[in-house]
Design a protein around this motif. Structure first.
Motif, PDB file in Angstrom:
ATOM      1  N   LEU A 329       0.781  -1.315  -0.409  1.00 18.21           N
ATOM      2  CA  LEU A 329      -0.040   0.124   0.275  1.00 18.21           C
ATOM      3  C   LEU A 329       1.074   1.302   0.241  1.00 18.21           C
ATOM      4  O   LEU A 329       1.627   1.568   0.899  1.00 18.21           O
ATOM      5  CB  LEU A 329      -0.724   0.659   1.319  1.00 18.21           C
ATOM      6  N   ILE A 330       1.308   2.354  -0.976  1.00 19.55           N
ATOM      7  CA  ILE A 330       1.517   3.030  -1.496  1.00 19.55           C
ATOM      8  C   ILE A 330       1.258   4.851  -0.790  1.00 19.55           C
ATOM      9  O   ILE A 330       2.022   5.630   0.087  1.00 19.55           O
ATOM     10  CB  ILE A 330       2.252   3.214  -2.248  1.00 19.55           C
ATOM     11  N   ALA A 331       0.041   4.633  -1.140  1.00 18.83           N
ATOM     12  CA  ALA A 331      -0.319   5.924  -0.063  1.00 18.83           C
ATOM     13  C   ALA A 331      -1.839   5.581   0.226  1.00 18.83           C
ATOM     14  O   ALA A 331      -2.626   5.075  -0.651  1.00 18.83           O
ATOM     15  CB  ALA A 331       0.154   6.621  -1.597  1.00 18.83           C
ATOM     16  N   VAL A 332      -2.546   6.659   0.997  1.00 16.54           N
ATOM     17  CA  VAL A 332      -3.702   6.526   0.791  1.00 16.54           C
ATOM     18  C   VAL A 332      -4.133   7.927   0.646  1.00 16.54           C
ATOM     19  O   VAL A 332      -2.972   9.248   1.869  1.00 16.54           O
ATOM     20  CB  VAL A 332      -4.271   6.011   2.264  1.00 16.54           C
ATOM     21  N   VAL A 333      -5.401   8.413  -0.160  1.00 18.95           N
ATOM     22  CA  VAL A 333      -4.726  10.355   0.547  1.00 18.95           C
ATOM     23  C   VAL A 333      -6.668  10.624   0.972  1.00 18.95           C
ATOM     24  O   VAL A 333      -7.301  10.118   0.052  1.00 18.95           O
ATOM     25  CB  VAL A 333      -5.320  10.686  -1.228  1.00 18.95           C
ATOM     26  N   GLY A 334      -6.310  11.445   2.094  1.00 14.59           N
ATOM     27  CA  GLY A 334      -7.889  12.111   2.456  1.00 14.59           C
ATOM     28  C   GLY A 334      -8.450  13.260   2.414  1.00 14.59           C
ATOM     29  O   GLY A 334      -6.716  14.429   2.393  1.00 14.59           O
ATOM     30  N   VAL A 335      -9.013  13.919   3.202  1.00 14.73           N
ATOM     31  CA  VAL A 335      -9.686  15.349   3.262  1.00 14.73           C
ATOM     32  C   VAL A 335      -9.801  14.709   5.095  1.00 14.73           C
ATOM     33  O   VAL A 335     -11.015  13.638   5.037  1.00 14.73           O
ATOM     34  CB  VAL A 335     -10.793  15.512   1.782  1.00 14.73           C
ATOM     35  N   ASN A 336      -9.598  15.743   5.145  1.00 17.41           N
ATOM     36  CA  ASN A 336     -10.310  16.458   6.918  1.00 17.41           C
ATOM     37  C   ASN A 336     -11.529  15.962   7.799  1.00 17.41           C
ATOM     38  O   ASN A 336     -11.856  16.416   7.389  1.00 17.41           O
ATOM     39  CB  ASN A 336      -9.126  17.140   7.203  1.00 17.41           C
ATOM     40  N   PRO A 337     -11.626  14.283   7.535  1.00 21.07           N
ATOM     41  CA  PRO A 337     -12.666  14.543   8.688  1.00 21.07           C
ATOM     42  C   PRO A 337     -13.732  15.302   9.180  1.00 21.07           C
ATOM     43  O   PRO A 337     -14.168  16.119   9.363  1.00 21.07           O
ATOM     44  CB  PRO A 337     -13.835  13.535   8.861  1.00 21.07           C
ATOM     45  N   PRO A 338     -12.624  15.947  10.771  1.00 14.32           N
ATOM     46  CA  PRO A 338     -12.968  16.661  11.755  1.00 14.32           C
ATOM     47  C   PRO A 338     -13.735  18.265  11.212  1.00 14.32           C
ATOM     48  O   PRO A 338     -14.737  18.639  10.976  1.00 14.32           O
ATOM     49  CB  PRO A 338     -11.621  17.187  12.340  1.00 14.32           C
ATOM     50  N   TYR A 339     -12.503  18.721   9.625  1.00 17.27           N
ATOM     51  CA  TYR A 339     -12.174  19.781   9.335  1.00 17.27           C
ATOM     52  C   TYR A 339     -13.986  19.929   8.151  1.00 17.27           C
ATOM     53  O   TYR A 339     -14.095  20.687   8.588  1.00 17.27           O
ATOM     54  CB  TYR A 339     -11.274  20.079   8.950  1.00 17.27           C
ATOM     55  N   LEU A 340     -14.592  18.829   8.096  1.00 18.10           N
ATOM     56  CA  LEU A 340     -15.616  18.809   7.263  1.00 18.10           C
ATOM     57  C   LEU A 340     -16.287  18.393   8.074  1.00 18.10           C
ATOM     58  O   LEU A 340     -17.579  19.779   7.749  1.00 18.10           O
ATOM     59  CB  LEU A 340     -15.614  17.313   6.853  1.00 18.10           C
ATOM     60  N   ALA A 341     -16.629  18.284   9.347  1.00 18.99           N
ATOM     61  CA  ALA A 341     -17.626  18.003   9.919  1.00 18.99           C
ATOM     62  C   ALA A 341     -17.534  19.910  10.526  1.00 18.99           C
ATOM     63  O   ALA A 341     -18.421  20.659  10.440  1.00 18.99           O
ATOM     64  CB  ALA A 341     -17.611  17.770  11.250  1.00 18.99           C
ATOM     65  N   TRP A 342     -16.319  20.630  10.533  1.00 23.73           N
ATOM     66  CA  TRP A 342     -16.371  22.288  10.962  1.00 23.73           C
ATOM     67  C   TRP A 342     -17.011  23.249   9.454  1.00 23.73           C
ATOM     68  O   TRP A 342     -18.132  24.637   9.479  1.00 23.73           O
ATOM     69  CB  TRP A 342     -14.997  22.675  11.478  1.00 23.73           C
ATOM     70  N   THR A 343     -16.742  22.795   8.152  1.00 26.60           N
ATOM     71  CA  THR A 343     -17.700  23.198   7.867  1.00 26.60           C
ATOM     72  C   THR A 343     -19.425  23.046   7.433  1.00 26.60           C
ATOM     73  O   THR A 343     -19.990  24.470   6.930  1.00 26.60           O
ATOM     74  CB  THR A 343     -16.800  23.035   6.147  1.00 26.60           C
ATOM     75  N   ILE A 344     -19.380  21.995   7.458  1.00 27.91           N
ATOM     76  CA  ILE A 344     -21.179  21.902   8.086  1.00 27.91           C
ATOM     77  C   ILE A 344     -21.769  22.336   8.850  1.00 27.91           C
ATOM     78  O   ILE A 344     -22.271  23.187   9.281  1.00 27.91           O
ATOM     79  CB  ILE A 344     -21.083  20.322   8.455  1.00 27.91           C
ATOM     80  N   ALA A 345     -20.570  22.783  10.233  1.00 27.32           N
ATOM     81  CA  ALA A 345     -21.678  23.527  10.977  1.00 27.32           C
ATOM     82  C   ALA A 345     -21.745  24.787  10.917  1.00 27.32           C
ATOM     83  O   ALA A 345     -22.301  25.751  11.134  1.00 27.32           O
ATOM     84  CB  ALA A 345     -20.410  23.378  12.077  1.00 27.32           C
ATOM     85  N   ASP A 346     -20.626  25.427   9.390  1.00 29.63           N
ATOM     86  CA  ASP A 346     -20.097  27.216   9.474  1.00 29.63           C
ATOM     87  C   ASP A 346     -21.825  26.569   8.595  1.00 29.63           C
ATOM     88  O   ASP A 346     -21.783  27.880   8.624  1.00 29.63           O
ATOM     89  CB  ASP A 346     -18.793  26.753   8.367  1.00 29.63           C
ATOM     90  N   SER A 347     -21.672  26.052   7.609  1.00 25.27           N
ATOM     91  CA  SER A 347     -23.339  26.032   6.576  1.00 25.27           C
ATOM     92  C   SER A 347     -23.956  25.948   7.530  1.00 25.27           C
ATOM     93  O   SER A 347     -25.177  27.460   7.270  1.00 25.27           O
ATOM     94  CB  SER A 347     -22.889  24.970   5.473  1.00 25.27           C
ATOM     95  N   VAL A 348     -25.049  25.639   8.438  1.00 19.37           N
ATOM     96  CA  VAL A 348     -25.723  25.155   9.497  1.00 19.37           C
ATOM     97  C   VAL A 348     -25.521  26.545   9.658  1.00 19.37           C
ATOM     98  O   VAL A 348     -27.268  27.333  10.021  1.00 19.37           O
ATOM     99  CB  VAL A 348     -26.107  24.387   9.932  1.00 19.37           C
ATOM    100  N   LEU A 349     -25.204  27.783  10.310  1.00 17.15           N
ATOM    101  CA  LEU A 349     -24.788  28.565  11.568  1.00 17.15           C
ATOM    102  C   LEU A 349     -25.600  29.749  10.120  1.00 17.15           C
ATOM    103  O   LEU A 349     -25.914  30.640  10.610  1.00 17.15           O
ATOM    104  CB  LEU A 349     -23.411  28.653  11.972  1.00 17.15           C
ATOM    105  N   ARG A 350     -24.712  29.002   9.280  1.00 14.20           N
ATOM    106  CA  ARG A 350     -25.211  30.421   8.597  1.00 14.20           C
ATOM    107  C   ARG A 350     -26.146  30.481   8.059  1.00 14.20           C
ATOM    108  O   ARG A 350     -27.108  31.957   8.028  1.00 14.20           O
ATOM    109  CB  ARG A 350     -24.449  30.689   7.733  1.00 14.20           C
ATOM    110  N   MET A 351     -26.775  29.536   7.506  1.00 12.87           N
ATOM    111  CA  MET A 351     -28.563  29.013   7.003  1.00 12.87           C
ATOM    112  C   MET A 351     -30.062  29.227   8.983  1.00 12.87           C
ATOM    113  O   MET A 351     -30.424  30.276   8.310  1.00 12.87           O
ATOM    114  CB  MET A 351     -28.754  28.283   7.152  1.00 12.87           C
ATOM    115  N   LEU A 352     -29.478  29.374   9.904  1.00 11.29           N
ATOM    116  CA  LEU A 352     -29.838  29.489  10.825  1.00 11.29           C
ATOM    117  C   LEU A 352     -29.751  31.572  11.185  1.00 11.29           C
ATOM    118  O   LEU A 352     -30.451  31.868  11.791  1.00 11.29           O
ATOM    119  CB  LEU A 352     -29.614  29.243  11.734  1.00 11.29           C
ATOM    120  N   ALA A 353     -28.778  31.237  10.677  1.00 15.11           N
ATOM    121  CA  ALA A 353     -28.833  33.122  11.032  1.00 15.11           C
ATOM    122  C   ALA A 353     -29.790  33.695   9.497  1.00 15.11           C
ATOM    123  O   ALA A 353     -29.195  35.441   9.628  1.00 15.11           O
ATOM    124  CB  ALA A 353     -27.349  32.992  10.973  1.00 15.11           C
TER     125      ALA A 353
END
Length: 406
Positions: A329-353
């Motif tokens: 297995l030479i490489a696994v490429v990922g996007v940070n799930p915790p960071y994705l969660a914070w972007t979701i939170a930001d989107s929802v907070l903007r919608m609630l506002a």
């Protein structure tokens, strides 16, 4: 967009290559740990790849190695994610979180970090498991309508999978944020109905795994590519991966086989048959690390476990551990799930506002290779925090500053 703290490295690689960023990790609900495929012949490492200690010799190989090496660095900066948003009146509200499958892959990480992020402004999260099927997702959405939360979030649920249920939420008047899925054609982002397009998060993963193989093989690989057909976003990412390989590696040969979660049991025989039919295949690239275990079984059945290498995307703990323990297995490429969660939170907070959220956020991706695996803590705590991708406090401070939160 002003740069303040998070991904200069990740974004610069994407901009100079094919100009996308991301994760269509869509249904990459990473279920399984790959078997310990130790081999007497070690896969090459270095700063992101290379078919020999000296690195690739071809122009295509060198270009891929440079891109992979840059992507293998931890993120140090992020493009400013937006303008400040007023969250002063949101404390005590509840949002429903309905991922396609709550208990597998990166979704438990997202739930934990989403709860943390929204908790900073006093918003509570109620999770409901979509169980990976339309009936489970629809039941969660109907439950949400009855409970009348401040907002509903779905995660990697394609609109075409449960359109009627999603429209019921819309008609109820509850703000709906569909994370990890593209909206129907003509849909505009609004404060009541918005999507988090997965393509800008998915394409960078496909570039990364392609570059890993190109660099490792010095642009001479014969690749068995397992494209995932579970949703429109996974299909688009698969097409992007194949286009990247075609453009960046004219000397590579690619054989495509389509797979999906409902036929996971067939993947080992599919891989074994392809390798027996064409012994020249020397790399297997499953689009997501969901398929690592099945691919390993197929390699063993074909007698190719010691001669074929693997690259994939996803980066859950089970997959990342395999970079250290599985020589092939030479490489696994990922996007940070915790960071994705914070972007979701930001989107929802903007919608609630009362604001429409942005259609996309900067990517925070990393290639995990033999060259940098020794820098990582391979623990559940490190996985949950997102520290493999860079200092979590960087993106947390960026968002809490916008929210006037602690």
């Amino acid at each position: 967009m002003k740069t303040t703290a998070l991904t200069r490295t990740a974004l610069s690689v994407t901009a100079t290559r094919l100009a996308a960023a991301g994760l269509a990790a869509a249904l990459a609900v990473t279920l399984a740990a790959c078997g310990n495929g130790n081999d007497s012949t070690s896969a090459t490492s270095g700063n992101g790849g290379g078919s020999a200690a000296s690195g690739p010799a071809s122009a295509a190989g060198k270009t891929a190695q440079a891109a992979l090496a840059a992507r293998a660095e931890p993120a140090g900066e992020i493009a400013e994610p937006g303008k400040p948003v007023d969250t002063s009146k949101l404390a005590g509200k509840t949002v429903y979180y309905v991922p396609i499958a709550l208990k597998v892959g990166h979704f438990p990480l997202v739930e934990k970090n989403l709860t943390d992020a929204l908790g900073r402004v006093g918003v509570k999260v109620y999770p409901c498991d979509g169980q990976g099927n339309p009936s489970g997702i629809s039941a969660c959405l109907d439950q949400a309508i009855a409970a009348k939360p401040a907002a509903v979030i779905t995660d990697y649920v394609p609109y075409e999978m449960v359109p009627t249920a999603l429209e019921r939420v819309r008609k109820s008047g509850i703000p709906l944020y569909v994370a990890g899925a593209a909206g129907p054609e003509g849909t505009r982002q609004s404060a009541t109905f918005a999507f988090g397009d997965p393509d800008p998060q998915g394409f960078v993963l496909m570039d990364g795994i392609g570059d890993a193989v190109i660099a490792d093989s010095d642009a001479k690989a014969h690749i068995l590519f397992l494209s995932v057909t579970d949703s429109s976003s996974t299909r688009r990412s698969g097409v992007h991966a194949l286009e990247h390989l075609k453009q960046a590696c004219p000397g590579c040969e690619v054989t495509e086989k389509q797979v999906n979660l409902s036929r996971m049991k067939d993947v080992p025989s599919l891989v074994s048959s392809a390798l027996i039919t064409d012994p020249s295949i020397d790399y297997v690239v499953p689009q997501y690390d969901t398929y690592l275990s099945a691919v390993t079984t197929g390699l063993q059945s074909s007698g190719k476990a010691r001669s074929v290498k693997i690259a994939t995307s996803g980066a859950t703990l089970a997959a990342v551990q395999q970079v250290k323990t599985n020589d092939r297995l030479i490489a696994v490429v990922g996007v940070n799930p915790p960071y994705l969660a914070w972007t979701i939170a930001d989107s929802v907070l903007r919608m609630l506002a009362g604001e429409a959220p942005p259609a996309e956020y900067p990517s925070m991706a990393r290639a995990i290779t033999k060259g940098n695996i020794g820098q990582l803590k391979l623990t559940p705590q490190a996985e949950v925090s997102g520290e493999w991708f860079g200092d979590p406090s960087v993106f947390q401070k960026a968002f809490t500053g916008l929210w006037s939160a602690r």
